[in-house]
Design a protein around this motif. Structure first.
Motif, short mmCIF file in Angstrom:
data_model
loop_
_atom_site.label_atom_id
_atom_site.label_comp_id
_atom_site.label_asym_id
_atom_site.label_seq_id
_atom_site.Cartn_x
_atom_site.Cartn_y
_atom_site.Cartn_z
N SER A 17 45.58 -74.56 -24.49
CA SER A 17 45.70 -75.33 -23.67
C SER A 17 44.71 -76.02 -22.53
CB SER A 17 46.37 -76.74 -22.73
OG SER A 17 46.45 -75.52 -21.41
N LEU A 18 43.44 -77.17 -21.96
CA LEU A 18 42.38 -76.69 -20.57
C LEU A 18 43.11 -76.09 -20.02
CD1 LEU A 18 40.54 -79.46 -21.34
CD2 LEU A 18 39.80 -77.88 -21.81
N ASP A 19 43.90 -76.75 -19.30
CA ASP A 19 45.30 -76.46 -18.18
C ASP A 19 44.96 -74.27 -17.68
OD1 ASP A 19 44.76 -78.58 -17.68
OD2 ASP A 19 47.09 -79.14 -18.44
N GLU A 20 45.33 -74.07 -19.22
CA GLU A 20 45.63 -72.28 -19.20
C GLU A 20 44.06 -71.44 -19.26
OE1 GLU A 20 47.95 -71.67 -22.29
OE2 GLU A 20 49.33 -73.56 -21.47
N GLN A 21 43.56 -72.06 -18.67
CA GLN A 21 41.94 -71.18 -19.14
C GLN A 21 41.76 -71.17 -17.45
OE1 GLN A 21 39.03 -74.20 -20.50
NE2 GLN A 21 38.49 -73.44 -22.62
N GLU A 22 41.49 -69.76 -18.19
CA GLU A 22 40.46 -68.54 -17.07
C GLU A 22 39.48 -68.29 -16.67
OE1 GLU A 22 42.75 -65.32 -16.57
OE2 GLU A 22 44.59 -65.84 -16.49
N GLY A 23 38.37 -69.09 -16.02
CA GLY A 23 37.19 -68.40 -16.01
C GLY A 23 36.66 -69.69 -16.47
N SER A 24 35.02 -69.65 -16.46
CA SER A 24 34.32 -71.08 -16.38
C SER A 24 33.56 -70.66 -17.90
CB SER A 24 33.60 -71.09 -15.31
OG SER A 24 32.94 -72.47 -15.69
N ASP A 25 34.34 -71.87 -18.57
CA ASP A 25 32.35 -72.03 -19.68
C ASP A 25 31.57 -72.67 -19.05
OD1 ASP A 25 35.18 -71.31 -21.79
OD2 ASP A 25 35.47 -73.10 -21.99
N LEU A 26 31.72 -73.28 -18.47
CA LEU A 26 30.17 -74.04 -17.49
C LEU A 26 29.64 -72.88 -17.49
CD1 LEU A 26 28.80 -76.42 -17.18
CD2 LEU A 26 29.54 -76.80 -14.50
N ALA A 27 30.20 -71.84 -16.69
CA ALA A 27 28.93 -71.07 -16.51
C ALA A 27 28.46 -69.98 -17.01
CB ALA A 27 30.43 -69.90 -15.62
N TYR A 28 29.51 -70.12 -18.21
CA TYR A 28 29.10 -69.37 -19.39
C TYR A 28 27.54 -69.96 -19.80
CZ TYR A 28 28.25 -67.44 -24.17
OH TYR A 28 27.51 -67.24 -25.83
N TRP A 29 27.49 -71.02 -20.67
CA TRP A 29 26.39 -71.90 -20.82
C TRP A 29 25.65 -71.53 -20.08
CZ3 TRP A 29 26.38 -71.39 -26.14
CH2 TRP A 29 27.84 -71.51 -26.77
N LEU A 30 25.63 -71.75 -19.32
CA LEU A 30 24.62 -72.39 -17.94
C LEU A 30 23.46 -71.10 -18.42
CD1 LEU A 30 25.47 -74.44 -14.83
CD2 LEU A 30 24.02 -74.83 -16.74
N SER A 31 23.98 -69.62 -18.56
CA SER A 31 24.27 -68.83 -18.42
C SER A 31 22.55 -67.98 -20.18
CB SER A 31 24.73 -66.83 -18.22
OG SER A 31 25.32 -67.49 -19.45
N ARG A 32 23.81 -69.43 -20.81
CA ARG A 32 22.50 -69.18 -21.83
C ARG A 32 21.31 -70.10 -21.76
NH1 ARG A 32 24.21 -65.26 -23.99
NH2 ARG A 32 25.08 -64.88 -21.92
N THR A 33 20.47 -69.74 -22.95
CA THR A 33 19.33 -70.80 -22.89
C THR A 33 19.46 -72.19 -23.74
OG1 THR A 33 18.85 -69.49 -24.88
CG2 THR A 33 17.37 -68.60 -23.51
N ALA A 34 18.57 -72.92 -23.65
CA ALA A 34 18.41 -74.23 -24.21
C ALA A 34 18.43 -74.15 -25.18
CB ALA A 34 17.54 -74.45 -23.75
#
Length: 70
Positions: A17-34
């Motif tokens: 679930s979204l409540d159980e997630q550790e870390g940040s998906d946002l940080a991962y996707w911001l590290s990827r190119t467009a």
């Protein structure tokens, strides 16, 4: 990229679930190119809508209608 070029390792997938997630998906996707983000989005679209290369054509014919009448 099309779905037929991608294989998913189902042992590497962890559903939580979204409540159980550790870390940040946002940080991962911001590290990827467009381009990488758009490619991933296209892959998700193809998987979601059941992309089939054999049906990669128009399913309906267009009809030209004369719009000059009233």
């Amino acid at each position: 990229m099309t779905v037929r070029h991608v294989r998913m390792n189902r042992q590497a997938v962890d559903v939580t679930s979204l409540d159980e997630q550790e870390g940040s998906d946002l940080a991962y996707w911001l590290s990827r190119t467009a381009a990488e983000r758009i490619e991933a989005l296209e892959l998700l679209r193809q998987v979601h809508f059941g992309y089939d290369p054999a049906r990669d054509c128009l399913l309906r014919a267009a009809k030209v209608v004369d719009g000059s009448r009233g």
